[in-house]
Design a protein around this motif. Structure first.
Motif, PDB file in Angstrom:
ATOM      1  N   MET A 294       0.827  -1.194   0.000  1.00 29.69           N
ATOM      2  CA  MET A 294       0.000   0.000   0.000  1.00 29.69           C
ATOM      3  C   MET A 294       0.867   1.253   0.000  1.00 29.69           C
ATOM      4  SD  MET A 294      -1.271  -0.069   3.985  1.00 29.69           S
ATOM      5  CE  MET A 294      -2.469   1.214   3.791  1.00 29.69           C
ATOM      6  N   LEU A 295       0.232   2.392  -0.387  1.00 33.89           N
ATOM      7  CA  LEU A 295       0.973   3.645  -0.385  1.00 33.89           C
ATOM      8  C   LEU A 295       1.356   4.029   1.040  1.00 33.89           C
ATOM      9  CD1 LEU A 295      -1.033   5.992  -2.753  1.00 33.89           C
ATOM     10  CD2 LEU A 295       1.202   4.971  -3.167  1.00 33.89           C
ATOM     11  N   SER A 296       2.567   4.536   1.212  1.00 37.27           N
ATOM     12  CA  SER A 296       2.990   4.980   2.534  1.00 37.27           C
ATOM     13  C   SER A 296       2.069   6.072   3.063  1.00 37.27           C
ATOM     14  CB  SER A 296       4.415   5.510   2.471  1.00 37.27           C
ATOM     15  OG  SER A 296       5.280   4.495   2.053  1.00 37.27           O
ATOM     16  N   ARG A 297       1.666   6.965   2.156  1.00 43.73           N
ATOM     17  CA  ARG A 297       0.800   8.060   2.596  1.00 43.73           C
ATOM     18  C   ARG A 297      -0.545   7.529   3.096  1.00 43.73           C
ATOM     19  NH1 ARG A 297      -3.035  10.525  -0.044  1.00 43.73           N
ATOM     20  NH2 ARG A 297      -2.308   9.702  -2.016  1.00 43.73           N
TER      21      ARG A 297
ATOM     22  N   ALA B 203      -1.063   4.573   4.464  1.00 42.65           N
ATOM     23  CA  ALA B 203      -0.823   3.974   5.773  1.00 42.65           C
ATOM     24  C   ALA B 203      -0.713   5.075   6.828  1.00 42.65           C
ATOM     25  CB  ALA B 203       0.447   3.131   5.728  1.00 42.65           C
TER      26      ALA B 203
ATOM     27  N   VAL C 141      -7.959   9.249   2.374  1.00 42.55           N
ATOM     28  CA  VAL C 141      -7.760   7.806   2.128  1.00 42.55           C
ATOM     29  C   VAL C 141      -9.096   7.087   2.045  1.00 42.55           C
ATOM     30  CG1 VAL C 141      -5.507   7.607   3.193  1.00 42.55           C
ATOM     31  CG2 VAL C 141      -7.515   7.357   4.613  1.00 42.55           C
TER      32      VAL C 141
ATOM     33  N   ASP D 234      -2.891  -4.945   5.581  1.00 43.94           N
ATOM     34  CA  ASP D 234      -2.094  -3.864   6.166  1.00 43.94           C
ATOM     35  C   ASP D 234      -2.921  -2.599   6.468  1.00 43.94           C
ATOM     36  OD1 ASP D 234      -2.244  -3.830   3.449  1.00 43.94           O
ATOM     37  OD2 ASP D 234      -0.106  -3.562   3.075  1.00 43.94           O
TER      38      ASP D 234
ATOM     39  N   PHE E  41      -2.354  -1.054  10.169  1.00 41.78           N
ATOM     40  CA  PHE E  41      -1.859   0.303  10.441  1.00 41.78           C
ATOM     41  C   PHE E  41      -2.892   1.122  11.208  1.00 41.78           C
ATOM     42  CE2 PHE E  41       1.241  -0.627   7.026  1.00 41.78           C
ATOM     43  CZ  PHE E  41       2.381  -0.323   7.737  1.00 41.78           C
TER      44      PHE E  41
ATOM     45  N   TYR F  76       7.667   2.640   7.828  1.00 40.81           N
ATOM     46  CA  TYR F  76       6.574   2.379   6.881  1.00 40.81           C
ATOM     47  C   TYR F  76       5.894   3.600   6.291  1.00 40.81           C
ATOM     48  CZ  TYR F  76       6.711  -2.306   8.950  1.00 40.81           C
ATOM     49  OH  TYR F  76       7.100  -3.533   9.373  1.00 40.81           O
TER      50      TYR F  76
ATOM     51  N   GLU G  66      -4.584   2.530  -6.788  1.00 43.75           N
ATOM     52  CA  GLU G  66      -4.169   3.477  -5.759  1.00 43.75           C
ATOM     53  C   GLU G  66      -4.496   4.897  -6.207  1.00 43.75           C
ATOM     54  OE1 GLU G  66      -3.246   2.879  -2.859  1.00 43.75           O
ATOM     55  OE2 GLU G  66      -2.260   0.917  -2.801  1.00 43.75           O
TER      56      GLU G  66
ATOM     57  N   ARG H 225       5.777   5.269  -3.623  1.00 47.15           N
ATOM     58  CA  ARG H 225       6.294   4.916  -2.301  1.00 47.15           C
ATOM     59  C   ARG H 225       5.250   4.090  -1.579  1.00 47.15           C
ATOM     60  NH1 ARG H 225      10.131   9.341  -1.947  1.00 47.15           N
ATOM     61  NH2 ARG H 225       9.185  10.997  -3.191  1.00 47.15           N
ATOM     62  N   THR H 226       5.588   2.862  -1.257  1.00 46.02           N
ATOM     63  CA  THR H 226       4.639   2.027  -0.528  1.00 46.02           C
ATOM     64  C   THR H 226       5.265   1.586   0.785  1.00 46.02           C
ATOM     65  OG1 THR H 226       5.274  -0.210  -1.200  1.00 46.02           O
ATOM     66  CG2 THR H 226       4.014   1.086  -2.787  1.00 46.02           C
TER      67      THR H 226
END
Lengths: 314, 491
Positions: A1-4, A6, A100, A158, A162, A312, B243, B260-261
């Motif tokens: 998944m995208l860090s943002r 999460a 999100v 995830d 998170f 993460y 996404e 960026r994941t």
């Protein structure tokens, strides 16, 4: 998944949890403030409420005087100047949720969005006590509904893990601060601090975390301050205790590590804190200084938050 | 003008046009209280789901609902088939035009369209000149705005070849109608629209660079939550199962785009971008843009990522270029345009300018690169001062404007404060153009000007939307046969 994504999920949960914790603290403080002065602790209840939410110095910066019921409630519940006011928490939570939305289930989104819409009905200044009680109930209901819909509708991947991390980091922080503010009344009787009147303080702490009945189930005796501390710090059966939060944090972090096939610094840090909580008892903690223990815990906990971010979320 | 407008349901009089029979009965038989209640429920639904849009320059109503009207707009299947054919032709020609403009420029050499209109157009991107795109797809998602003036005439009002929005309303309007009026819907054969997201995903995947894996990674690039169409971006990403990324989620290394994941970098193959050209890459376009991805255009030129729509498509939805579309279509397809343009005066031409200046109170004047209904003059609705202001603008920069006659846009029954009343509508079908062909989901977004007599349907200016039904109509012949069969004696 995208860090943002999460990151937003993590903070969304944290802010909803924070709103609930603040609501609980206001609730407790307003109850204690109604006691005759002879029963109350020597300190100003509202001052300790502000301290428990970590915003006492911010309050003093804004008001420049000792808190009154009105000014404290306003600051804790509505003030835009307080980044952790309930109103701000729900607004930031909703902003994160909006960012999100695709990662949320329809139930979660609708809960947070409806709460945000309903929030407009409550403003600062014009609340009487029963309106305040309504407002606090609304905040708790929102958090329960949000948490419940996450628990019942989210896919266990995830996204879910998170969002859980956010809940438990925030909750551990809130519980530790709450105990710390009241630590002087939780010390054993031989200490000079405290006395009979503190009974209401102890029960108020339990009330703040909805644990009065639980206390009696676990210990089967009248309120003893060190047992209150034991319940809130070390008892894993008690869902808001530090130990329970860390049991959940290690579990969710392990699930992430398993899903991604890689362990990291945050897993190690969480496990080390959890082990420390498991391998000690309340006497040892009190002997070593309750305040020192809690201060160290709050620092470790926020360090874990930073490690999760580093590993993460960026 | 309102008196003479063609009505979608009742034409010019009291007849009921094919496809509208059941809706007409429903409108006649349903008490106004019920309609009011349903309208209210619809609003609650939209509000709770959070279907909102942001209006720029409006701090108070930062998130607003687009008004939804519960009366559907109906298009009979045979009418639709004809429209769809015209749309397919038009988008195919738009795509060929762009490919040509950015390679040999035959259309200019052949004198079909003036050179400066193309190559000095503010939306023309010299960075794209000579670039070869995977599968030669330039326009993959187009929104073609249509208006109707009589039973047989639809005009194309404008082509949206950059990032047409509104498709989420097409989808949600249908959902809401099905929830609020299951009975009414079930009495029709309504062409479904819910497969739009699947079709879009197939279109996007078909355009992946040849170096991409068998299952290309598609994502949707949004400017973020402050954008007016953010709801739509998140809605579409959700339906597509991709996404929803912001510029900061992506980065470029050695001409490859990554996101960026939580598990580290992941390669991106196709980007459905809802960011304008100007903001998409600060290294190539506006350096002050923080919405874009530095280096994206370089990866794009290297053929390692597909952008949908391509960069530079704005040159095809310019309103001055629009006026040449009939010739452009003929040039590339060898056939006459199936869908006509609205007659248009190009103010850059002296004769046309004179005509426009002489007839301003009767005309609609638009900026050639404007959108959203801003910066336009509706002559018959404007006061003297506004007309004079436009006259001055026209004289100063005639090349920036086109003018069109004020059309008697068709009306559709609409539920407003005073009950059911005719209101002007347009139609924006969404056309998908992939490497494997053109796909059109039947219908599109019907926008309605909610104020009596108003011709401006844009949501930013008080327009609303309606669900659009493409319905099967039983031909009278079939119905008759059916009756005969029923009454035939048993053998």
């Amino acid at each position: 998944m995208l860090s943002r994504t999460a990151d937003s999920l993590f903070w969304l949960s944290r802010y909803v949890e924070r709103a609930e914790n603040t609501a609980r603290i206001i609730d407790t403080a307003s109850r204690l403030a109604t006691l005759p002065s002879g029963y109350g602790a020597s300190t100003n209840e509202w001052e300790s409420a502000l301290a428990a939410t970590g915003c006492l110095s911010a309050f003093k910066d804004v008001y420049g005087e000792d808190p009154t019921a009105e000014s404290a409630v306003d600051f804790l519940a509505f003030s835009p100047a307080n980044p952790s006011s309930i109103k701000n928490c729900l607004e930031v939570a909703r902003f994160n949720a909006r960012a999100v939305r695709t990662a949320l289930t329809a139930e979660m989104w609708e809960t947070i969005n409806s709460a945000w819409l309903e929030l407009k009905n409550y403003g600062p200044g014009e609340l009487d006590l029963s309106q305040l009680a309504d407002f606090l109930r609304f905040v708790k209901r929102t958090s329960l509904a949000f948490d419940g819909s996450a628990y019942r509708t989210m896919l266990r991947n995830d996204n879910y893990w998170f969002s859980r991390l956010g809940v438990f980091i925030e909750r551990a922080d809130a519980t530790a601060r709450l105990i710390d503010v009241k630590y002087h009344v939780l010390l054993p009787p031989e200490s000079h601090v405290g006395g009979g009147i503190d009974y209401f303080q102890w029960s108020s702490i339990l009330r703040a975390v909805s644990a009065q009945t639980s206390y009696h189930w676990v210990y089967r005796q009248s309120l003893k301050p060190w047992l209150v501390a034991d319940l809130m710090i070390l008892n894993t059966q008690m869902p808001r205790s530090l130990a329970a939060c860390y049991a959940s944090l290690t579990r969710n972090l392990d699930q992430i590590a398993q899903g991604y096939g890689r362990q990291g610094a945050s897993q190690r840090a969480a496990r080390s804190t959890f082990t420390r909580l498991e391998s000690t008892d309340i006497d040892t903690i009190i002997a070593g200084g309750l305040h020192e223990f809690l201060a160290e815990f709050v620092a470790d906990n926020s360090r874990l938050g930073a490690l999760i971010t580093e590993q993460y979320l960026v | 003008m309102v008196a003479t407008a063609f009505d979608e349901m009742s034409a010019f009089g009291t007849e009921v046009r094919p496809g509208y029979e059941i809706v007409a009965n429903w409108l006649r038989d349903t008490p106004a209280e019920i309609l009011t209640q349903r309208q209210h429920e619809a609003e609650l639904l939209f509000r709770r789901i959070g279907i909102t849009f942001n209006v720029y320059g409006d701090a108070e109503g930062e998130e607003r609902l687009i008004p939804f009207d519960i009366v559907p707009r109906v298009i009979a299947r045979p009418e639709w088939e004809k429209l769809a054919e015209g749309l397919r032709q038009r988008v195919t020609a738009l795509n060929m035009f762009l490919k040509d403009v950015y390679s040999k420029g035959e259309v200019v050499k052949a004198g079909i369209i003036p050179e400066d209109l193309v190559y000095k157009n503010p939306c023309y991107r010299p960075e794209m000149q000579g670039i070869s795109l995977p599968h030669d797809i330039w326009v993959s998602i187009a929104g073609i705005d249509l208006v109707r003036v009589d039973p047989d005439t639809f005009y194309v009002l404008e082509d949206n070849a950059r990032t047409p929005s509104g498709v989420s309303y097409m989808l949600e309007n249908r959902e809401v109608m099905l929830r609020l009026f299951p009975e009414l819907c079930s009495h029709h054969r309504i062409a479904p629209v819910e497969n739009y997201a699947d079709e879009l995903l197939a279109t996007l995947k078909s355009m992946a660079p040849r170096t991409a894996s068998a299952d290309p990674n598609v994502c949707l690039l949004t400017p973020g939550p402050f954008n007016s169409a953010y709801y739509e971006h998140s809605f579409l990403a959700d339906k597509l199962g991709t996404e929803l990324v912001e510029g900061s989620d992506l980065y470029v290394r050695e001409n490859v785009v990554y996101m960026r994941t939580t598990e580290g970098p992941k390669r991106v193959d196709v980007i459905y971008r809802r960011i304008d050209d100007d903001f998409i890459d600060p290294l190539t376009f506006r350096p002050d843009s923080i919405l874009g991805v530095p280096g994206l255009i370089s990866a794009y030129r290297a053929g390692n990522v597909t952008l949908a729509n391509a960069v530079g498509t704005g040159v095809a939805d310019d309103k001055a270029v629009y006026s040449y579309m009939p010739e452009i279509i003929r040039f590339y397809t060898g056939k006459d345009a199936i869908l006509n343009n609205v007659p248009t005066w190009r103010c850059r031409e002296p004769d046309a300018l004179k005509h426009v200046l002489d007839n301003l109170p009767d005309l609609v004047v638009k900026e050639v690169d404007g959108s959203g209904g801003y910066g336009m003059l509706v002559g018959p609705k404007a006061d003297k001062a506004k007309i004079e202001a436009f006259r001055a603008k026209l004289k100063a920069h005639p090349e920036k404007f086109i003018a069109q006659p004020t059309l008697a846009l068709s009306t559709c029954p609409t539920f407003v404060d005073e009950g059911i009343a005719p209101r002007h509508v347009d139609l924006r079908p969404y056309v998908l153009n992939g490497a494997d062909g053109v796909r059109i989901v039947p219908g599109g977004l019907t926008r309605v000007a909610l104020q009596e007599g108003s011709l401006v349907v844009n949501s930013s200016q008080g327009g609303g939307t309606k669900d659009t039904w493409v319905v099967d109509v039983a031909s009278p012949k079939v119905a008759q046969q059916h009756q005969q069969q029923q009454s035939a004696p048993l053998v």
